[in-house]
Design an enzyme around this catalytic site. Sequence first.
Site, PDB file in Angstrom:
ATOM      1  N   GLY A  16      47.402  41.808  47.885  1.00 43.95           N
ATOM      2  CA  GLY A  16      45.886  41.811  47.105  1.00 43.95           C
ATOM      3  C   GLY A  16      46.642  41.191  46.193  1.00 43.95           C
ATOM      4  O   GLY A  16      46.939  40.872  45.322  1.00 43.95           O
ATOM      5  N   ARG A  30      60.765  29.172  36.407  1.00 48.69           N
ATOM      6  CA  ARG A  30      61.496  28.381  34.820  1.00 48.69           C
ATOM      7  C   ARG A  30      62.872  28.687  34.572  1.00 48.69           C
ATOM      8  O   ARG A  30      64.121  27.828  33.895  1.00 48.69           O
ATOM      9  CB  ARG A  30      60.279  28.139  33.924  1.00 48.69           C
ATOM     10  CG  ARG A  30      59.261  27.096  33.809  1.00 48.69           C
ATOM     11  CD  ARG A  30      58.700  26.913  32.820  1.00 48.69           C
ATOM     12  NE  ARG A  30      58.197  25.380  32.736  1.00 48.69           N
ATOM     13  CZ  ARG A  30      58.421  24.510  32.381  1.00 48.69           C
ATOM     14  NH1 ARG A  30      59.831  24.339  31.880  1.00 48.69           N
ATOM     15  NH2 ARG A  30      57.550  23.457  32.769  1.00 48.69           N
ATOM     16  N   ARG A  77      48.381  40.651  54.182  1.00 47.82           N
ATOM     17  CA  ARG A  77      49.231  42.034  54.638  1.00 47.82           C
ATOM     18  C   ARG A  77      48.845  41.679  56.186  1.00 47.82           C
ATOM     19  O   ARG A  77      48.404  41.762  56.863  1.00 47.82           O
ATOM     20  CB  ARG A  77      47.135  43.065  53.905  1.00 47.82           C
ATOM     21  CG  ARG A  77      46.925  42.971  52.939  1.00 47.82           C
ATOM     22  CD  ARG A  77      46.007  43.811  52.904  1.00 47.82           C
ATOM     23  NE  ARG A  77      45.238  43.938  51.448  1.00 47.82           N
ATOM     24  CZ  ARG A  77      45.305  44.117  50.406  1.00 47.82           C
ATOM     25  NH1 ARG A  77      46.211  44.619  49.903  1.00 47.82           N
ATOM     26  NH2 ARG A  77      44.114  44.006  49.371  1.00 47.82           N
ATOM     27  N   SER A  78      50.552  42.171  56.143  1.00 48.38           N
ATOM     28  CA  SER A  78      50.918  42.534  57.532  1.00 48.38           C
ATOM     29  C   SER A  78      50.894  43.424  58.158  1.00 48.38           C
ATOM     30  O   SER A  78      51.573  44.357  57.667  1.00 48.38           O
ATOM     31  CB  SER A  78      52.618  40.707  57.581  1.00 48.38           C
ATOM     32  OG  SER A  78      53.068  41.294  58.484  1.00 48.38           O
ATOM     33  N   ASP A 138      44.701  47.342  40.355  1.00 46.32           N
ATOM     34  CA  ASP A 138      44.190  48.624  40.606  1.00 46.32           C
ATOM     35  C   ASP A 138      45.222  49.689  40.129  1.00 46.32           C
ATOM     36  O   ASP A 138      44.978  51.203  39.911  1.00 46.32           O
ATOM     37  CB  ASP A 138      44.803  49.046  42.423  1.00 46.32           C
ATOM     38  CG  ASP A 138      43.447  48.168  43.508  1.00 46.32           C
ATOM     39  OD1 ASP A 138      42.730  47.359  43.080  1.00 46.32           O
ATOM     40  OD2 ASP A 138      44.617  48.563  44.330  1.00 46.32           O
ATOM     41  N   MET A 180      36.061  47.058  42.306  1.00 38.52           N
ATOM     42  CA  MET A 180      37.399  47.742  42.988  1.00 38.52           C
ATOM     43  C   MET A 180      38.527  48.456  42.418  1.00 38.52           C
ATOM     44  O   MET A 180      38.222  48.940  40.632  1.00 38.52           O
ATOM     45  CB  MET A 180      37.983  46.308  43.425  1.00 38.52           C
ATOM     46  CG  MET A 180      37.482  45.732  44.590  1.00 38.52           C
ATOM     47  SD  MET A 180      38.255  44.401  44.603  1.00 38.52           S
ATOM     48  CE  MET A 180      37.669  44.261  46.509  1.00 38.52           C
ATOM     49  N   GLY A 181      39.206  49.123  43.177  1.00 39.93           N
ATOM     50  CA  GLY A 181      40.416  49.952  42.244  1.00 39.93           C
ATOM     51  C   GLY A 181      40.545  51.264  43.561  1.00 39.93           C
ATOM     52  O   GLY A 181      41.861  51.383  42.937  1.00 39.93           O
ATOM     53  N   ARG A 266      18.163  49.470  39.805  1.00 42.38           N
ATOM     54  CA  ARG A 266      19.455  48.781  40.592  1.00 42.38           C
ATOM     55  C   ARG A 266      21.311  49.048  40.987  1.00 42.38           C
ATOM     56  O   ARG A 266      22.038  49.432  39.890  1.00 42.38           O
ATOM     57  CB  ARG A 266      19.004  47.321  39.822  1.00 42.38           C
ATOM     58  CG  ARG A 266      17.919  46.966  39.569  1.00 42.38           C
ATOM     59  CD  ARG A 266      16.806  46.275  40.587  1.00 42.38           C
ATOM     60  NE  ARG A 266      15.705  45.653  40.786  1.00 42.38           N
ATOM     61  CZ  ARG A 266      14.727  46.434  41.141  1.00 42.38           C
ATOM     62  NH1 ARG A 266      14.485  47.395  40.392  1.00 42.38           N
ATOM     63  NH2 ARG A 266      13.097  45.855  39.964  1.00 42.38           N
TER      64      ARG A 266
HETATM   65  O1  F6P Z   1      45.039  45.879  45.677  1.00 42.13           O
HETATM   66  C1  F6P Z   1      43.249  45.576  45.795  1.00 42.13           C
HETATM   67  C2  F6P Z   1      42.054  45.600  46.362  1.00 42.13           C
HETATM   68  O2  F6P Z   1      41.397  44.460  45.660  1.00 42.13           O
HETATM   69  C3  F6P Z   1      41.212  46.748  45.944  1.00 42.13           C
HETATM   70  O3  F6P Z   1      41.026  47.088  44.844  1.00 42.13           O
HETATM   71  C4  F6P Z   1      40.590  47.080  47.435  1.00 42.13           C
HETATM   72  O4  F6P Z   1      40.656  47.646  47.621  1.00 42.13           O
HETATM   73  C5  F6P Z   1      40.959  45.752  48.439  1.00 42.13           C
HETATM   74  O5  F6P Z   1      42.258  44.991  47.673  1.00 42.13           O
HETATM   75  C6  F6P Z   1      40.206  45.159  48.821  1.00 42.13           C
HETATM   76  O6  F6P Z   1      41.556  44.411  49.874  1.00 42.13           O
HETATM   77  P1  F6P Z   1      40.800  43.044  50.643  1.00 42.13           P
HETATM   78  O7  F6P Z   1      40.706  42.209  49.799  1.00 42.13           O
HETATM   79  O8  F6P Z   1      41.581  43.221  51.774  1.00 42.13           O
HETATM   80  O9  F6P Z   1      39.367  43.725  51.046  1.00 42.13           O
END
Ligand code: F6P
Length: 364
Positions: A16, A30, A77-78, A138, A180-181, A266
């Site tokens: 990511g 640099r 992400r391979s 994360d 996220m996290g 909400r």
């Molecule tokens: O690892 C970073 C992250 O943004 C996580 O917080 C999240 O769960 C994941 O990547 C989302 O991945 P993608 O962008 O592949 O959907």
Amino acid sequence: MSLKPRDRLALLTSGGDAPGMNAALRGAARVGAQLGLEIVGVEEGYVGLMAGRVVPLDVYALDEASRRGGTVLGTARSKVFPTPEGQAAARTQIVAHKIAALLVIGGNGSLTGARTLAGAATHDGNRLLVAGIPASIDNDLACTSMAIGVDTAMNTIVEACDRIFDTATAHRRTFFVEVMGRDMGYLAMTAGIAAGADCVLVREVGRSDDAIVDQVVQTMTHAYTGNTGKRRVLVLKSEGVKMDLNDLKRRVDEKMRAVVPDVDTRVTVLGHVVRGGSPTAFDRLLGARLANAAVRELMAGKTDFMAGWVGPGVTAPVVEHDPYVVAAPLDQVLADTARLHAGDSPLAQWRKRVYSEVESILEK
Ligand code: F6P
């Protein structure tokens, strides 16, 4: 074996993207150039490495890019790279492109990948030197107090919460905000504290769905009926808590109807908004400093390591409740501060030396 001038150092971003990756690339390019290395980039992480997509890097373009989020090299992400075929393809390209050292900027999976390549054969019969730099919003990597991107993501969440607070307060509403996290609650918790959230839900605490509903109901009941003067409630949920946010809202609404029937709720999922954007000054500097250290260590022949962020000169034992906090005696604080001001402490001298090194790197 240490690197020699004109040896080729390849930079690669993987997993990511995280704001500050470009700043790390710029720092590595640099500093590497200053040390006489030839710096190249690998496009789209391990996908590009397996395909031999190795490109020259323009330091001035990286200067511009370092102000932006994402990664100019691209990332991926391979699924193929971890396989024997993927590994073989990567090793072939390392030889073909005369790569002597590889610097991987990424998270857990990316550094796992880097580890597998340490010691790979190079074109001149040496072994590939490999280093990692932690980058993931994360903050889920050990041996570093901060990973690149965390600070920016935290600031983005805080800013978003500030905006949401305006509407929440105006309407006397409760907002459920998901961030996220991955499995880590760090981002939600730190941003929640900074933003002034009323409740932060993280996986690590291990509450059941029922307990989470009760927790939120309790928070809302206190806020709206407890003579607090509050006109809003913000519940920040980390994505690691698997309960669906709309489900949480529905169940809380049912219970709150009898308590405060006129309070609306909400839902906002911040999603990838949290991962993009211009990196904060901290993340740019973190990227630059980790890159500087990693490249210099590689140059000296060190391999198979990650440059982690701890904080210079902090040697006192950590306190019981927070592994990033030390309780240093005030006497020591004041004496060391005086030495810092006088310029004769190790930290002061280190800064002086680095400032002049940086000057000469930046002036090019
Ligand atoms: O690892 C970073 C992250 O943004 C996580 O917080 C999240 O769960 C994941 O990547 C989302 O991945 P993608 O962008 O592949 O959907």
